[in-house]
Motif scaffolding. Structure first.
Motif, PDB file in Angstrom:
ATOM      1  N   GLU A 142      43.383  40.757  52.890  1.00  0.00           N
ATOM      2  CA  GLU A 142      44.020  40.705  54.212  1.00  0.00           C
ATOM      3  C   GLU A 142      44.945  39.508  54.389  1.00  0.00           C
ATOM      4  N   ALA A 143      44.546  38.320  53.926  1.00  0.00           N
ATOM      5  CA  ALA A 143      45.315  37.105  54.190  1.00  0.00           C
ATOM      6  C   ALA A 143      46.241  36.707  53.039  1.00  0.00           C
ATOM      7  N   ASN A 144      46.334  37.506  52.003  1.00  0.00           N
ATOM      8  CA  ASN A 144      47.139  37.175  50.814  1.00  0.00           C
ATOM      9  C   ASN A 144      46.782  35.801  50.258  1.00  0.00           C
ATOM     10  N   GLU A 145      45.479  35.502  50.175  1.00  0.00           N
ATOM     11  CA  GLU A 145      45.052  34.165  49.750  1.00  0.00           C
ATOM     12  C   GLU A 145      44.711  34.063  48.271  1.00  0.00           C
ATOM     13  N   TYR A 146      44.579  35.169  47.560  1.00  0.00           N
ATOM     14  CA  TYR A 146      44.172  35.143  46.162  1.00  0.00           C
ATOM     15  C   TYR A 146      45.389  35.231  45.257  1.00  0.00           C
ATOM     16  N   LYS A 147      45.338  34.502  44.136  1.00  0.00           N
ATOM     17  CA  LYS A 147      46.458  34.416  43.209  1.00  0.00           C
ATOM     18  C   LYS A 147      46.080  35.012  41.856  1.00  0.00           C
ATOM     19  N   VAL A 148      47.078  35.231  41.017  1.00  0.00           N
ATOM     20  CA  VAL A 148      46.872  35.788  39.679  1.00  0.00           C
ATOM     21  C   VAL A 148      46.041  34.822  38.840  1.00  0.00           C
ATOM     22  N   GLY A 149      45.055  35.359  38.125  1.00  0.00           N
ATOM     23  CA  GLY A 149      44.223  34.560  37.232  1.00  0.00           C
ATOM     24  C   GLY A 149      42.881  34.173  37.821  1.00  0.00           C
ATOM     25  N   GLU A 150      42.699  34.311  39.123  1.00  0.00           N
ATOM     26  CA  GLU A 150      41.424  33.940  39.739  1.00  0.00           C
ATOM     27  C   GLU A 150      40.372  35.013  39.480  1.00  0.00           C
ATOM     28  N   ILE A 151      39.126  34.589  39.370  1.00  0.00           N
ATOM     29  CA  ILE A 151      38.013  35.504  39.179  1.00  0.00           C
ATOM     30  C   ILE A 151      37.394  35.755  40.544  1.00  0.00           C
ATOM     31  N   VAL A 152      37.278  37.036  40.921  1.00  0.00           N
ATOM     32  CA  VAL A 152      36.814  37.395  42.263  1.00  0.00           C
ATOM     33  C   VAL A 152      35.750  38.486  42.198  1.00  0.00           C
ATOM     34  N   ASN A 153      34.995  38.606  43.295  1.00  0.00           N
ATOM     35  CA  ASN A 153      34.080  39.718  43.499  1.00  0.00           C
ATOM     36  C   ASN A 153      34.752  40.717  44.419  1.00  0.00           C
ATOM     37  N   ILE A 154      34.645  42.020  44.094  1.00  0.00           N
ATOM     38  CA  ILE A 154      35.180  43.061  44.965  1.00  0.00           C
ATOM     39  C   ILE A 154      34.038  43.992  45.354  1.00  0.00           C
ATOM     40  N   GLU A 155      34.129  44.528  46.568  1.00  0.00           N
ATOM     41  CA  GLU A 155      33.076  45.398  47.091  1.00  0.00           C
ATOM     42  C   GLU A 155      33.683  46.737  47.483  1.00  0.00           C
ATOM     43  N   GLU A 156      32.942  47.790  47.219  1.00  0.00           N
ATOM     44  CA  GLU A 156      33.363  49.137  47.560  1.00  0.00           C
ATOM     45  C   GLU A 156      33.456  49.283  49.077  1.00  0.00           C
ATOM     46  N   ALA A 157      34.477  49.994  49.550  1.00  0.00           N
ATOM     47  CA  ALA A 157      34.672  50.170  50.984  1.00  0.00           C
ATOM     48  C   ALA A 157      35.211  51.575  51.252  1.00  0.00           C
ATOM     49  N   ARG A 158      35.419  51.852  52.514  1.00  0.00           N
ATOM     50  CA  ARG A 158      36.023  53.138  52.868  1.00  0.00           C
ATOM     51  C   ARG A 158      37.461  53.151  52.358  1.00  0.00           C
ATOM     52  N   PRO A 159      38.072  54.310  52.166  1.00  0.00           N
ATOM     53  CA  PRO A 159      39.450  54.350  51.684  1.00  0.00           C
ATOM     54  C   PRO A 159      40.398  53.659  52.664  1.00  0.00           C
TER      55      PRO A 159
END
Length: 88
Positions: free
Chosen positions: A47-64
């Motif tokens: 949402e906030a465009n805060e993550y950059k290329v190369g960072e390791i993140v957790n993602i969670e399943e959501a509604r489409p």
């Protein structure tokens, strides 16, 4: 039913409010017994465009959220590995 949570690194952050996360999975081949790596890319909402290329993140399943986006970035696990600092 619990939502799936995956961990991967960001390979693209060019789209607005979207990052592409590459998730690597290792498993033992059923016949040969060799460990095999398998990669899959997921588009995740940022949402906030805060993550950059190369960072390791957790993602969670959501509604489409859109036609190809049904994951949400939950948080940062590690920093970018290739951070270049310009010296003047």
């Amino acid at each position: 039913m619990p939502k799936r949570i995956l961990q991967g690194n960001i390979v693209s952050a060019k789209s607005d409010k979207t990052v592409v996360v590459n998730v690597e999975r290792k498993f033992r081949h059923p016949m040969y017994g060799k460990f095999v790596k398998q990669n899959k890319k997921f588009k995740a909402h940022d949402e906030a465009n805060e993550y950059k290329v190369g960072e390791i993140v957790n993602i969670e399943e959501a509604r489409p959220i859109s036609k190809t986006k049904s994951w949400v970035v939950k948080g940062r696990v590690g920093a970018a590995k290739d951070t270049k600092v310009e010296v003047e």
